[in-house]
Design an enzyme around this catalytic site. Structure first.
Site, short mmCIF file in Angstrom:
data_model
loop_
_atom_site.label_atom_id
_atom_site.label_comp_id
_atom_site.label_asym_id
_atom_site.label_seq_id
_atom_site.Cartn_x
_atom_site.Cartn_y
_atom_site.Cartn_z
N MET A 146 13.73 23.83 2.92
CA MET A 146 12.89 23.17 1.94
C MET A 146 13.72 22.33 0.96
SD MET A 146 10.17 24.81 -0.78
CE MET A 146 9.05 25.47 0.43
N ARG A 148 -10.96 0.37 14.64
CA ARG A 148 -10.79 1.14 13.42
C ARG A 148 -11.72 0.52 12.39
NH1 ARG A 148 -4.69 1.70 11.06
NH2 ARG A 148 -5.20 -0.38 10.33
N TYR A 185 18.12 28.77 8.56
CA TYR A 185 17.02 29.56 9.13
C TYR A 185 17.03 29.52 10.65
CZ TYR A 185 14.86 29.86 4.49
OH TYR A 185 14.59 30.13 3.19
N LYS A 210 0.85 -1.20 0.00
CA LYS A 210 0.00 0.00 0.00
C LYS A 210 0.88 1.25 0.00
CE LYS A 210 -0.36 -0.30 5.01
NZ LYS A 210 -1.19 -0.79 6.13
C1 LIG Z 1 -0.41 -1.85 6.70
C2 LIG Z 1 -1.01 -3.13 7.11
C3 LIG Z 1 -0.21 -4.27 7.32
C4 LIG Z 1 1.30 -4.22 7.28
O1 LIG Z 1 1.77 -3.67 8.50
P1 LIG Z 1 3.36 -3.56 8.78
O2 LIG Z 1 3.44 -3.04 10.16
O3 LIG Z 1 3.89 -2.61 7.78
O4 LIG Z 1 3.89 -4.93 8.61
C5 LIG Z 1 -0.83 -5.47 7.60
N1 LIG Z 1 -2.18 -5.54 7.68
C6 LIG Z 1 -2.98 -4.47 7.51
C7 LIG Z 1 -4.44 -4.62 7.63
C8 LIG Z 1 -2.42 -3.24 7.23
O5 LIG Z 1 -3.21 -2.17 7.07
#
Ligand SMILES: *Cc1c(COP(=O)(O)O)cnc(C)c1O
Length: 358
Positions: free
Chosen positions: A299, A129, A251, A34
Site C-alpha cells: 500500500m 457509447r 507480502y 477531463k
Molecule cells: C477523452 C476524449 C478525447 C481525448 O482522447 P485521447 O485519446 O486522450 O486523445 C477526445 N474526445 C473525446 C470525446 C474524449 O472523451
C-alpha cells in the site's frame, strides 16, 4: 516529509501542444483536460496549455473553475449537460456543450438561455457509447439549427479504433456521408487520430493523452511521436535491506533472492497510485540508473533492486515514471495503459509545477 512527489513540467506541455498544432496546422486545438487533466491537476496544467483554442472537460464545475480562473477560450462539456440547471449555467458561463441524445435537444427547447450556446452534435459511428445514430442525426441537426438557444453547431464523433490496426476509415466514411448535406465545421480526432490520420483533422482536433506526453497507441512509444513526458513521479529510498540467498521481500514472499541482494525500500505504494499489478521486474530508476522492482507492491511501499547500484542508499532519488521510465512502460508491464496510471495518482501525493518561462 514523506518524499513522494509528482512534478508537472510546463515546458513539456507547451512542447506537446506545439507538436499537436504542427501536426494539424489547419485545425483549432481542443485540449482535453477531463479527469482533473488526466490526473495532473486541472489548474496545474491549464497555464501550460494557454496557447490552446479550447479546453474539454466533463463536469460543469471543472468548466466553471476554468472560466473563473480567467480562461477565455472555448470550454466544452464532453457529455453535455445533465439537467436544466446545468444548461442555464452553460449559458451564463459561455460554455460549449455536446448534445448526444434526444433528451438534451428537448432540454434546449424547454428554456430560454441568457446567451445562446455552441453545440457539438455527436454522432455514434460505431463506439455505441454516446451519440445519435446516422439515421437520427439529420433531424437532430435540423432541430438545433432552428433553436434560438443554439449559436452554432459543430458536428462531432469519437472513434472506437483510432489507436488500433483497423483504424478509422469505416467510421469516418459513415460520418462524412451523414454530414455531407449539413455544412458545419467538424471535430473527430482524438490523439491517436491526430497523430495517425491527417484526413481526420477537420475544424477542431481533440488531443488528450498526447498533451501529457504518454502514448495513445499501445506498443508505440510516446517518444517515437516526439512527445515529452509532463509528469515525473518520484520518491526516495527510505530504508535498505540485504537479502541472503533464499530470503524474500514483501507480502506473499513472491521474490526470493538467488544471490545476496540489496533492496531499496521506496516510499510509494498502490495507495499513491503505483499499480499493484506491476510485477516483480518492472523498470524503475534509482539515482538515475535503471533497475527493477522486486516482489509485490504494498500500500505504501515498493521494492527496488539496488544490487547493481552500490552507491544508492537511504535518500537516493527514485523515479517511478517520468523521464527515464515512461509511464507507458509501467502500464504495459501492469496490463493497462498510461491513461489509467496517470489518472490514478492519489490525492495524498503532493504536486509541484515547474515553469521555466516564468
Ligand atoms: C477523452 C476524449 C478525447 C481525448 O482522447 P485521447 O485519446 O486522450 O486523445 C477526445 N474526445 C473525446 C470525446 C474524449 O472523451
Amino acid at each position: 516529509m514523506r518524499p513522494i512527489l509528482a512534478t508537472i513540467n510546463h515546458d513539456a506541455l507547451r512542447h506537446n501542444l506545439a507538436l499537436a498544432k504542427r501536426t494539424a496546422p489547419q485545425s483549432k486545438i481542443m485540449a482535453v483536460v477531463k479527469a482533473n487533466a488526466y490526473g495532473h491537476g486541472l489548474l496545474n496544467v491549464a497555464p501550460g496549455l494557454n496557447a490552446t483554442d479550447g479546453f474539454a472537460v466533463l463536469g460543469i464545475n471543472e468548466a466553471i473553475n476554468l472560466r473563473q480562473a480567467g480562461y477565455q477560450q472555448t470550454i466544452k462539456l464532453l457529455e453535455g449537460v445533465f439537467d436544466i440547471s446545468e444548461l442555464s449555467l452553460a449559458g451564463e458561463y459561455s460554455l460549449s456543450i455536446v448534445v448526444h441524445q434526444q433528451e438534451q435537444v428537448e432540454m434546449l427547447e424547454s428554456i430560454q438561455l441568457s446567451r445562446p450556446v455552441e453545440v457539438f452534435l455527436k454522432m455514434n459511428t460505431g463506439m455505441n457509447r454516446l451519440g445519435f445514430t446516422p439515421r437520427d442525426y439529420p433531424v437532430a441537426a435540423q432541430k438545433l439549427d432552428a433553436n434560438k438557444n443554439v449559436s452554432n453547431i459543430v458536428t462531432m464523433t469519437h472513434f472506437a479504433t483510432a489507436d488500433e490496426e483497423v483504424g478509422i476509415n469505416e467510421a469516418l466514411t459513415l460520418f462524412d456521408n451523414t454530414t455531407q448535406a449539413i455544412n458545419y465545421p467538424a471535430s473527430v480526432a482524438n490523439s491517436a487520430a491526430l497523430l495517425r490520420y491527417p484526413q481526420s483533422h477537420r475544424a477542431w482536433v481533440r488531443p488528450g493523452i498526447m498533451l501529457y506526453g504518454a502514448t495513445p497507441v499501445s506498443g508505440q512509444p510516446a517518444q517515437s511521436f516526439g512527445l515529452k513526458p509532463v509528469m515525473q513521479f518520484t520518491s526516495q529510498v527510505i530504508a535498505v535491506q540485504t537479502l541472503q540467498v533464499g530470503q524474500s521481500v514483501g507480502y506473499g514472499q513472491t521474490f526470493s533472492a538467488q544471490k545476496p541482494t540489496r533492496v531499496g525500500i521506496v516510499a510509494c505504494g498502490y495507495a499513491d497510485g503505483y499499480p499493484r499489478h506491476a510485477p516483480s521486474g518492472t523498470p524503475i530508476a534509482v539515482n538515475g540508473q535503471i533497475s527493477r522492482t522486486l516482489g509485490r507492491v504494498s500500500m505504501d511501499m515498493l521494492f527496488a533492486d539496488l544490487s547493481d547500484i552500490p552507491q544508492a542508499g537511504v535518500g537516493s532519488t527514485v523515479e517511478l515514471w517520468g523521464k527515464q521510465i515512461s509511464v507507458d512502460t509501467v502500464a504495459e508491464a501492469s496490463g493497462t495503459v498510461g491513461y489509467e496510471l496517470l489518472c490514478a495518482v492519489a490525492p495524498r501525493v503532493p504536486f509541484k509545477v515547474i515553469n521555466h518561462h516564468g
